[in-house]
Design a protein around this motif. Structure first.
Motif, PDB file in Angstrom:
ATOM      1  N   UNK A  60       0.836  -1.199   0.000  1.00 41.70           N
ATOM      2  CA  UNK A  60       0.000   0.000   0.000  1.00 41.70           C
ATOM      3  C   UNK A  60       0.874   1.253   0.000  1.00 41.70           C
ATOM      4  N   UNK A  61       0.287   2.360  -0.428  1.00 42.51           N
ATOM      5  CA  UNK A  61       1.025   3.627  -0.469  1.00 42.51           C
ATOM      6  C   UNK A  61       1.486   4.029   0.927  1.00 42.51           C
ATOM      7  N   UNK A  62       0.615   3.831   1.909  1.00 43.75           N
ATOM      8  CA  UNK A  62       0.978   4.185   3.287  1.00 43.75           C
ATOM      9  C   UNK A  62       2.171   3.348   3.754  1.00 43.75           C
ATOM     10  N   UNK A  63       2.184   2.071   3.379  1.00 46.05           N
ATOM     11  CA  UNK A  63       3.291   1.200   3.782  1.00 46.05           C
ATOM     12  C   UNK A  63       4.597   1.616   3.111  1.00 46.05           C
ATOM     13  N   UNK A  64       4.517   2.089   1.887  1.00 52.80           N
ATOM     14  CA  UNK A  64       5.734   2.538   1.202  1.00 52.80           C
ATOM     15  C   UNK A  64       6.340   3.726   1.954  1.00 52.80           C
ATOM     16  N   UNK A  65       5.463   4.649   2.382  1.00 55.00           N
ATOM     17  CA  UNK A  65       5.927   5.809   3.148  1.00 55.00           C
ATOM     18  C   UNK A  65       6.494   5.353   4.496  1.00 55.00           C
ATOM     19  N   UNK A  66       5.796   4.393   5.124  1.00 55.58           N
ATOM     20  CA  UNK A  66       6.232   3.900   6.428  1.00 55.58           C
ATOM     21  C   UNK A  66       7.611   3.248   6.320  1.00 55.58           C
ATOM     22  N   UNK A  67       7.824   2.465   5.268  1.00 56.00           N
ATOM     23  CA  UNK A  67       9.124   1.802   5.068  1.00 56.00           C
ATOM     24  C   UNK A  67      10.228   2.863   4.966  1.00 56.00           C
ATOM     25  N   UNK A  68       9.969   3.918   4.200  1.00 56.67           N
ATOM     26  CA  UNK A  68      10.975   4.986   4.035  1.00 56.67           C
ATOM     27  C   UNK A  68      11.352   5.579   5.388  1.00 56.67           C
ATOM     28  N   UNK A  69      10.334   5.831   6.219  1.00 57.46           N
ATOM     29  CA  UNK A  69      10.591   6.459   7.512  1.00 57.46           C
ATOM     30  C   UNK A  69      11.258   5.492   8.477  1.00 57.46           C
ATOM     31  N   UNK A  70      10.761   4.255   8.522  1.00 56.41           N
ATOM     32  CA  UNK A  70      11.319   3.282   9.472  1.00 56.41           C
ATOM     33  C   UNK A  70      12.762   2.942   9.147  1.00 56.41           C
ATOM     34  N   UNK A  71      13.075   2.914   7.844  1.00 56.16           N
ATOM     35  CA  UNK A  71      14.449   2.575   7.450  1.00 56.16           C
ATOM     36  C   UNK A  71      15.373   3.771   7.619  1.00 56.16           C
ATOM     37  N   UNK A  72      14.794   4.943   7.907  1.00 56.82           N
ATOM     38  CA  UNK A  72      15.628   6.147   8.018  1.00 56.82           C
ATOM     39  C   UNK A  72      16.308   6.484   6.704  1.00 56.82           C
ATOM     40  N   UNK A  73      15.571   6.316   5.600  1.00 51.39           N
ATOM     41  CA  UNK A  73      16.163   6.540   4.275  1.00 51.39           C
ATOM     42  C   UNK A  73      16.626   7.983   4.113  1.00 51.39           C
ATOM     43  N   UNK A  74      17.752   8.149   3.408  1.00 53.93           N
ATOM     44  CA  UNK A  74      18.252   9.487   3.095  1.00 53.93           C
ATOM     45  C   UNK A  74      17.472  10.061   1.920  1.00 53.93           C
ATOM     46  N   UNK A  75      16.915   9.185   1.093  1.00 50.76           N
ATOM     47  CA  UNK A  75      16.044   9.609   0.009  1.00 50.76           C
ATOM     48  C   UNK A  75      15.250   8.416  -0.502  1.00 50.76           C
ATOM     49  N   UNK A  76      14.117   8.724  -1.129  1.00 52.43           N
ATOM     50  CA  UNK A  76      13.311   7.671  -1.738  1.00 52.43           C
ATOM     51  C   UNK A  76      13.054   8.019  -3.191  1.00 52.43           C
ATOM     52  N   UNK A  77      13.244   7.027  -4.059  1.00 60.52           N
ATOM     53  CA  UNK A  77      13.002   7.198  -5.487  1.00 60.52           C
ATOM     54  C   UNK A  77      11.921   6.207  -5.904  1.00 60.52           C
ATOM     55  N   UNK A  78      10.747   6.744  -6.270  1.00 54.85           N
ATOM     56  CA  UNK A  78       9.631   5.913  -6.729  1.00 54.85           C
ATOM     57  C   UNK A  78       9.665   5.821  -8.244  1.00 54.85           C
ATOM     58  N   UNK A  79       9.596   4.607  -8.775  1.00 55.39           N
ATOM     59  CA  UNK A  79       9.700   4.417 -10.222  1.00 55.39           C
ATOM     60  C   UNK A  79       8.349   4.046 -10.822  1.00 55.39           C
ATOM     61  N   UNK A  80       7.961   4.748 -11.887  1.00 55.90           N
ATOM     62  CA  UNK A  80       6.696   4.485 -12.569  1.00 55.90           C
ATOM     63  C   UNK A  80       6.874   4.563 -14.079  1.00 55.90           C
TER      64      UNK A  80
END
Length: 237
Positions: A60-80
């Motif tokens: 889910x979109x919410x889970x994608x955001x949650x993963x970014x935050x929980x992993x402490x990502x320096x950046x997130x790149x979504x591919x479409x």
């Protein structure tokens, strides 16, 4: 530790995303590209890389955001790799950042379509809507937005050297997946499956490795330019 880059291949599982008349799906195209990008970024050994999905599953979109935050990502790149039925003949890559008001009508329609991904899979998004209002339009901390724009500009510049770009490549809209308040995030349309030339290209190994190379170069440039900030804001052991 090294900064973490989160790669987010769009769609997956019950949600195929866009597809061509020949049955090529967006979810498969972006997963293959995401895996190639991961391999390319790991090769240099300077960054850690995580992915929201490494196989054909729904997230889910919410889970994608949650993963970014929980992993402490320096950046997130979504591919479409969408289809643009209402903009025939359009091809090339574009890069999106989050904004409350879309940069143009087509970006608004694209964000609306992407934000409905969860409904497809029967995810109940009602409970999240209040938060979307709060977080998204608290406009995702100013600093995070500034860094997202910086990353997006790097991507447009680097991609422009090796791939055809949309005539207005830097765009913005209210994409739910970009709303982590503490992770600079961009969504890249790497090409359009509705364009025969783009779709053909996206099937090729050569295109994939070239695109992974260009994306990696932009990410590394961004990391270099922000190294000091990342050192300061990294979670302390």
């Amino acid at each position: 530790g090294a900064p973490l880059v989160l790669i987010d291949p769009g769609h997956g599982g019950i949600d195929p995303g866009a597809s061509t008349s020949g049955g090529e799906t967006e979810k498969a195209v972006v997963l293959a590209l995401g895996l190639a990008l991961k391999e390319r970024l790991e090769k240099s050994g300077r960054l850690r890389v995580a992915m929201t999905r490494t196989e054909d599953v729904f997230i889910s979109l919410a889970d994608r955001v949650r993963i970014a935050r929980e992993q402490g990502a320096a950046l997130m790149v979504s591919l479409h790799a969408d289809t643009l039925a209402y903009e025939p003949g359009v091809r090339g890559a574009s890069v999106y950042t989050l904004s409350e008001k879309a940069s143009d009508d087509i970006s608004a329609r694209l964000a609306d379509a992407e934000n409905r991904a969860d409904l497809l899979a029967g995810v109940d998004v009602r409970d999240e809507d209040g938060q979307v209002g709060d977080i998204l339009f608290d406009l995702t901390k100013r600093e995070t937005r500034a860094f997202s724009h910086h990353l997006a500009r790097n991507l447009v510049e680097t991609l422009g050297k090796s791939t055809s770009m949309h005539k207005n490549p830097l765009r913005s809209a209210g994409f739910r997946v970009l709303k982590a308040p503490d992770v600079p995030s961009v969504l890249i349309e790497v090409g359009y499956l509705s364009s025969e030339s783009d779709a053909r290209l996206m099937q090729s190994l050569e295109w994939r490795s070239g695109m992974a190379e260009a994306l990696a170069a932009a990410v590394e440039k961004y990391i270099d330019e922000n190294a000091t900030r990342m050192g300061n804001s990294a979670p302390k052991p």
